[in-house]
Design a protein around this motif. Sequence first.
Motif, PDB file in Angstrom:
ATOM      1  N   ALA A  41      -0.032  -4.277   4.664  1.00  0.00           N
ATOM      2  CA  ALA A  41      -1.328  -4.520   4.022  1.00  0.00           C
ATOM      3  C   ALA A  41      -2.293  -3.367   4.307  1.00  0.00           C
ATOM      4  CB  ALA A  41      -1.912  -5.846   4.505  1.00  0.00           C
ATOM      5  N   LEU A  42      -2.253  -2.839   5.527  1.00  0.00           N
ATOM      6  CA  LEU A  42      -3.107  -1.706   5.903  1.00  0.00           C
ATOM      7  C   LEU A  42      -2.755  -0.474   5.079  1.00  0.00           C
ATOM      8  CD1 LEU A  42      -5.103  -0.156   7.730  1.00  0.00           C
ATOM      9  CD2 LEU A  42      -3.240   0.112   9.373  1.00  0.00           C
ATOM     10  N   ILE A  43      -1.475  -0.191   4.941  1.00  0.00           N
ATOM     11  CA  ILE A  43      -1.042   0.967   4.162  1.00  0.00           C
ATOM     12  C   ILE A  43      -1.481   0.829   2.709  1.00  0.00           C
ATOM     13  CG2 ILE A  43       0.990   2.184   3.261  1.00  0.00           C
ATOM     14  CD1 ILE A  43       2.366   1.442   5.978  1.00  0.00           C
ATOM     15  N   HIS A  44      -1.322  -0.346   2.154  1.00  0.00           N
ATOM     16  CA  HIS A  44      -1.734  -0.574   0.761  1.00  0.00           C
ATOM     17  C   HIS A  44      -3.249  -0.430   0.614  1.00  0.00           C
ATOM     18  CE1 HIS A  44       2.141  -2.995  -0.308  1.00  0.00           C
ATOM     19  NE2 HIS A  44       2.356  -1.709  -0.131  1.00  0.00           N
ATOM     20  N   HIS A  45      -3.998  -0.902   1.608  1.00  0.00           N
ATOM     21  CA  HIS A  45      -5.466  -0.762   1.566  1.00  0.00           C
ATOM     22  C   HIS A  45      -5.852   0.716   1.617  1.00  0.00           C
ATOM     23  CE1 HIS A  45      -9.703  -1.724   2.324  1.00  0.00           C
ATOM     24  NE2 HIS A  45      -9.666  -0.798   3.261  1.00  0.00           N
ATOM     25  N   ALA A  46      -5.164   1.472   2.476  1.00  0.00           N
ATOM     26  CA  ALA A  46      -5.445   2.911   2.578  1.00  0.00           C
ATOM     27  C   ALA A  46      -5.230   3.590   1.227  1.00  0.00           C
ATOM     28  CB  ALA A  46      -4.555   3.545   3.638  1.00  0.00           C
ATOM     29  N   ILE A  47      -4.134   3.266   0.569  1.00  0.00           N
ATOM     30  CA  ILE A  47      -3.827   3.882  -0.727  1.00  0.00           C
ATOM     31  C   ILE A  47      -4.894   3.521  -1.754  1.00  0.00           C
ATOM     32  CG2 ILE A  47      -2.155   3.937  -2.617  1.00  0.00           C
ATOM     33  CD1 ILE A  47       0.020   3.380  -0.454  1.00  0.00           C
ATOM     34  N   GLN A  48      -5.338   2.270  -1.728  1.00  0.00           N
ATOM     35  CA  GLN A  48      -6.389   1.834  -2.659  1.00  0.00           C
ATOM     36  C   GLN A  48      -7.694   2.591  -2.421  1.00  0.00           C
ATOM     37  OE1 GLN A  48      -6.557  -2.393  -1.977  1.00  0.00           O
ATOM     38  NE2 GLN A  48      -4.609  -2.785  -3.009  1.00  0.00           N
ATOM     39  N   ARG A  49      -7.964   2.972  -1.167  1.00  0.00           N
ATOM     40  CA  ARG A  49      -9.173   3.734  -0.846  1.00  0.00           C
ATOM     41  C   ARG A  49      -8.997   5.224  -1.117  1.00  0.00           C
ATOM     42  NH1 ARG A  49     -13.217   2.215   2.453  1.00  0.00           N
ATOM     43  NH2 ARG A  49     -14.126   4.009   1.378  1.00  0.00           N
ATOM     44  N   GLY A  50      -7.802   5.630  -1.506  1.00  0.00           N
ATOM     45  CA  GLY A  50      -7.558   7.045  -1.781  1.00  0.00           C
ATOM     46  C   GLY A  50      -6.924   7.811  -0.643  1.00  0.00           C
ATOM     47  N   VAL A  51      -6.606   7.135   0.466  1.00  0.00           N
ATOM     48  CA  VAL A  51      -5.911   7.779   1.580  1.00  0.00           C
ATOM     49  C   VAL A  51      -4.419   7.693   1.273  1.00  0.00           C
ATOM     50  CG1 VAL A  51      -5.439   7.748   4.065  1.00  0.00           C
ATOM     51  CG2 VAL A  51      -7.721   7.180   3.220  1.00  0.00           C
ATOM     52  N   THR A  52      -3.900   8.746   0.658  1.00  0.00           N
ATOM     53  CA  THR A  52      -2.531   8.713   0.136  1.00  0.00           C
ATOM     54  C   THR A  52      -1.566   9.623   0.889  1.00  0.00           C
ATOM     55  OG1 THR A  52      -3.115  10.440  -1.456  1.00  0.00           O
ATOM     56  CG2 THR A  52      -3.348   8.146  -2.175  1.00  0.00           C
ATOM     57  N   PHE A  53      -2.058  10.388   1.847  1.00  0.00           N
ATOM     58  CA  PHE A  53      -1.230  11.297   2.628  1.00  0.00           C
ATOM     59  C   PHE A  53      -0.766  10.550   3.875  1.00  0.00           C
ATOM     60  CE2 PHE A  53      -1.207  15.447   5.277  1.00  0.00           C
ATOM     61  CZ  PHE A  53       0.122  15.666   4.978  1.00  0.00           C
ATOM     62  N   LEU A  54       0.480  10.059   3.849  1.00  0.00           N
ATOM     63  CA  LEU A  54       1.013   9.203   4.901  1.00  0.00           C
ATOM     64  C   LEU A  54       1.963   9.998   5.791  1.00  0.00           C
ATOM     65  CD1 LEU A  54       1.791   6.027   2.750  1.00  0.00           C
ATOM     66  CD2 LEU A  54      -0.360   6.681   3.860  1.00  0.00           C
ATOM     67  N   ASP A  55       1.767   9.889   7.115  1.00  0.00           N
ATOM     68  CA  ASP A  55       2.510  10.702   8.068  1.00  0.00           C
ATOM     69  C   ASP A  55       3.361   9.836   8.989  1.00  0.00           C
ATOM     70  OD1 ASP A  55       2.519  13.580   9.546  1.00  0.00           O
ATOM     71  OD2 ASP A  55       2.535  11.973  11.027  1.00  0.00           O
ATOM     72  N   THR A  56       4.668  10.123   9.028  1.00  0.00           N
ATOM     73  CA  THR A  56       5.578   9.410   9.913  1.00  0.00           C
ATOM     74  C   THR A  56       6.556  10.400  10.527  1.00  0.00           C
ATOM     75  OG1 THR A  56       7.123   7.546  10.075  1.00  0.00           O
ATOM     76  CG2 THR A  56       7.199   8.847   8.043  1.00  0.00           C
ATOM     77  N   SER A  57       7.565   9.889  11.258  1.00  0.00           N
ATOM     78  CA  SER A  57       8.601  10.716  11.865  1.00  0.00           C
ATOM     79  C   SER A  57       9.775   9.820  12.226  1.00  0.00           C
ATOM     80  CB  SER A  57       8.077  11.394  13.135  1.00  0.00           C
ATOM     81  OG  SER A  57       9.125  12.051  13.836  1.00  0.00           O
ATOM     82  N   ASP A  58      10.967  10.424  12.292  1.00  0.00           N
ATOM     83  CA  ASP A  58      12.122   9.618  12.668  1.00  0.00           C
ATOM     84  C   ASP A  58      12.078   9.178  14.128  1.00  0.00           C
ATOM     85  OD1 ASP A  58      12.756  12.024  13.932  1.00  0.00           O
ATOM     86  OD2 ASP A  58      14.590  12.379  12.794  1.00  0.00           O
ATOM     87  N   ILE A  59      11.253   9.844  14.953  1.00  0.00           N
ATOM     88  CA  ILE A  59      11.172   9.471  16.365  1.00  0.00           C
ATOM     89  C   ILE A  59      10.224   8.298  16.597  1.00  0.00           C
ATOM     90  CG2 ILE A  59       9.282  11.034  16.977  1.00  0.00           C
ATOM     91  CD1 ILE A  59      12.449  10.201  19.066  1.00  0.00           C
ATOM     92  N   TYR A  60       9.389   7.960  15.625  1.00  0.00           N
ATOM     93  CA  TYR A  60       8.453   6.856  15.805  1.00  0.00           C
ATOM     94  C   TYR A  60       9.220   5.541  15.729  1.00  0.00           C
ATOM     95  CZ  TYR A  60       4.915  10.438  14.748  1.00  0.00           C
ATOM     96  OH  TYR A  60       4.147  11.579  14.748  1.00  0.00           O
ATOM     97  N   GLY A  61       9.365   4.918  16.866  1.00  0.00           N
ATOM     98  CA  GLY A  61      10.107   3.661  16.945  1.00  0.00           C
ATOM     99  C   GLY A  61      11.147   3.684  18.052  1.00  0.00           C
ATOM    100  N   PRO A  62      12.203   4.500  17.979  1.00  0.00           N
ATOM    101  CA  PRO A  62      12.531   5.426  16.894  1.00  0.00           C
ATOM    102  C   PRO A  62      13.013   4.701  15.637  1.00  0.00           C
ATOM    103  CG  PRO A  62      14.278   5.405  18.537  1.00  0.00           C
ATOM    104  CD  PRO A  62      13.193   4.539  19.074  1.00  0.00           C
ATOM    105  N   HIS A  63      12.846   5.348  14.532  1.00  0.00           N
ATOM    106  CA  HIS A  63      13.324   4.956  13.200  1.00  0.00           C
ATOM    107  C   HIS A  63      12.524   3.834  12.526  1.00  0.00           C
ATOM    108  CE1 HIS A  63      16.479   7.566  14.359  1.00  0.00           C
ATOM    109  NE2 HIS A  63      17.268   6.685  14.941  1.00  0.00           N
ATOM    110  N   THR A  64      11.942   2.928  13.316  1.00  0.00           N
ATOM    111  CA  THR A  64      11.331   1.737  12.720  1.00  0.00           C
ATOM    112  C   THR A  64      10.102   2.040  11.873  1.00  0.00           C
ATOM    113  OG1 THR A  64      10.147   1.351  14.796  1.00  0.00           O
ATOM    114  CG2 THR A  64      12.212   0.177  14.484  1.00  0.00           C
ATOM    115  N   ASN A  65       9.384   3.131  12.185  1.00  0.00           N
ATOM    116  CA  ASN A  65       8.208   3.453  11.400  1.00  0.00           C
ATOM    117  C   ASN A  65       8.585   3.917  10.002  1.00  0.00           C
ATOM    118  OD1 ASN A  65       5.556   5.663  11.033  1.00  0.00           O
ATOM    119  ND2 ASN A  65       5.181   3.549  11.624  1.00  0.00           N
ATOM    120  N   GLU A  66       9.660   4.689   9.898  1.00  0.00           N
ATOM    121  CA  GLU A  66      10.141   5.089   8.576  1.00  0.00           C
ATOM    122  C   GLU A  66      10.594   3.870   7.775  1.00  0.00           C
ATOM    123  OE1 GLU A  66      11.701   9.669   8.791  1.00  0.00           O
ATOM    124  OE2 GLU A  66      13.133   8.107   9.365  1.00  0.00           O
TER     125      GLU A  66
END
Length: 335
Positions: A41-66
């Motif tokens: 829901a947070l990611i979708h809200h960000a996109i609606q506000r125009g925050v469309t540059f999303l940053d992740t990595s395979d080490i975050y989690g690891p893997h779960t953030n992707e």
Amino acid sequence: MAKVGRIKLGSQGLEVSAQGLGCMSMSSGYGPPKPEPDMIALIHHAIQRGVTFLDTSDIYGPHTNEILLGKALKEGVRDKVELASKFGIGFADGRVDIRGDPAYVRAACEASLKRLEVDCIDLYYQHRVDTRVPIEVTIGELRKLVEEGKVKYIGLSEASASTIRRAHAVHPITAVQLEWSLWSIIPTCRELGIGIVAYSPLGRGFFTSGAKVVESFSDNDFRKNEPRFHPENLNHNNIIFERVSEMAKSKGCTPSQLALAWLHHQGNDLCPIPGTTKIENLNQNIGALSVKLTPKEMAELESFVAADVVKGERSGPAIPTYNEGDTPLSSWEAA
């Protein structure tokens, strides 16, 4: 509410929102993973506000953030965002293992594409430089991934100025990601037309509440091991926060908005990516785009956070920084 504007990142054609969203803390790093439905829901809200540059990595989690982003980008959302991910940091025998050999680069990219459930990653960074492998070899494999349509643009994170130059000679580097207070390699990026992505623009949460931020650290929050949050440094550094807070009060904004505004005033080739797990904090971060600073105020802020004023290194010894970002010049052969 007004939407966030757009900037050109680098000189290869990538356009992103003027402020991005760092997604790490949704899944790891700053305590336990947050509820998946709330983060989507947070990611979708960000996109609606125009925050469309999303940053992740395979080490975050690891893997779960992707995997989380993959779920969030379904149902017609993918074409609305600029998706950035990273490779290069792993673990072997309980220790951090940095890799940049071609086989690893390709395998990491294929795995990220599968977790993200996309055909192409917009901006793919080498998360940390492998000092055993010439950067030309790593970028050579990334160039092949671009040619195959699996990656659109290439980035580096925490690389030295010399490594950036060598990499850029093999294939244009679109962006370099670094922590907000490191400005020694900025002239190199600007000379080469490389965009700048500032991670941890709020000092890993320090500029939200100062020394009190440590009260929110859970047992598995990696910030507990970072020197700037150690008791012997924290009280001194909190004086900086108090000065920033005083200026923020006079400007009618929060300290975190002032810290972000300072970054936004550094140039239109820079995009900060503050992370958050709360919609109200996301909205507050966007508010920083409306804070205007005079040259005098900029200079005053910079005097508060000068390198010789802040106590403690910004990172622990486990993860290398740009100071260790050089690779060998000699010929290289895979083992």
